[in-house]
Scaffold this motif. Structure first.
Motif, mmCIF file in Angstrom:
data_model
loop_
_atom_site.group_PDB
_atom_site.id
_atom_site.type_symbol
_atom_site.label_atom_id
_atom_site.label_comp_id
_atom_site.label_asym_id
_atom_site.label_seq_id
_atom_site.Cartn_x
_atom_site.Cartn_y
_atom_site.Cartn_z
ATOM 1 N N ARG A 24 108.263 142.687 -6.861
ATOM 2 C CA ARG A 24 107.719 142.738 -8.230
ATOM 3 C C ARG A 24 106.264 142.824 -7.966
ATOM 4 O O ARG A 24 105.309 142.273 -7.999
ATOM 5 N N THR A 29 106.825 142.209 -13.851
ATOM 6 C CA THR A 29 108.091 143.535 -13.734
ATOM 7 C C THR A 29 109.078 143.420 -12.241
ATOM 8 O O THR A 29 107.519 143.912 -11.542
ATOM 9 N N LEU A 30 109.695 144.679 -12.365
ATOM 10 C CA LEU A 30 110.529 144.809 -11.431
ATOM 11 C C LEU A 30 110.365 146.078 -11.026
ATOM 12 O O LEU A 30 110.871 146.984 -11.804
ATOM 13 N N GLY A 50 112.577 138.659 -12.140
ATOM 14 C CA GLY A 50 111.639 139.097 -12.741
ATOM 15 C C GLY A 50 112.529 140.768 -13.978
ATOM 16 O O GLY A 50 113.419 140.794 -13.578
#
Length: 221
Positions: A24, A29-30, A50
């Protein structure tokens, strides 16, 4: 940071375990490293962490399931290691991976390209917050018993079942530019690493820098 192990895959008659890593980023965001087969259950677990925005193939060998993730997460950008764009023209590649981290993860992750190998060019990543170095194929270790019969003999000769995680013999023999490789390993050893994660080895939670130095001792000596 999370890991997820997928089902084994057959490569040249050998079964290899699969593992992906999710990070993360500081924007929430991933970052998905080396995606494994995407099941309904895995997708639900990932979605709970996420939004997937970055799908990363760290070398030209770890691409088997990228298409599944691109279909499931069309808003994500895909990043290719050197040689993969030509190998998988059927997939969409938004950016090529280089020595400088992409702007999207520059605040969280460093990277170095291990050039000069005839089998594959691998991008090694370093997650700063966890002090973790991430390898795809350049460091491997299999427990005794994973391979059987003649495959166990080949694995032993290739150092896959050496006492400690190390660089397989086939990769050692196919570095055509050892100077470039040595330079990249030097950059990796400059990172303040504590842990090491690899696709084909048990996690090393402590002493990561020493483990990397041991694995590449043949190159550094």
């Amino acid at each position: 940071m999370w890991t997820a192990d997928g089902p084994p895959v057959s490569v040249a008659g050998f079964l290899y375990p699969t593992r992906m890593i999710l990070i993360r980023l500081s924007d929430g965001t991933l970052f998905v490293w080396s995606p494994v087969a995407l099941s309904v259950d895995l997708a639900a677990r990932v979605d709970a962490l996420g939004p997937v925005r970055h799908i990363v193939a760290p070398n030209s060998l770890h691409h088997m399931f990228v298409g599944e993730w691109q279909a499931a997460y069309p808003e994500a950008r895909s990043y290719a290691a050197l040689g993969l764009r030509e190998k998988r023209r059927d997939l969409r590649w938004d950016e090529d991976l280089g020595d400088a981290p992409a702007a999207a993860w520059a605040n969280d992750i460093d990277q170095v390209v291990m050039r000069g190998n005839r089998i594959t060019t691998e991008v090694v990543f370093f997650h700063r917050a966890s002090r973790t170095v991430i390898f795809a194929d350049l460091i491997q270790h299999f427990e005794s018993g994973w391979f059987t019969g003649w495959r166990a003999l080949v694995a032993r000769l290739d150092l896959l079942t050496a006492p400690r995680p190390t660089v397989p013999r086939k990769f050692r023999a196919t570095f055509r530019d050892r100077t470039a490789a040595r330079r990249a390993v030097g950059q990796i050893l400059d990172w303040p690493a504590e842990a090491v994660l690899a696709a084909h080895a048990a996690p090393i939670p402590h002493g990561g820098r020493a483990a990397i130095a041991h694995a590449f001792g043949w190159l550094l000596d």
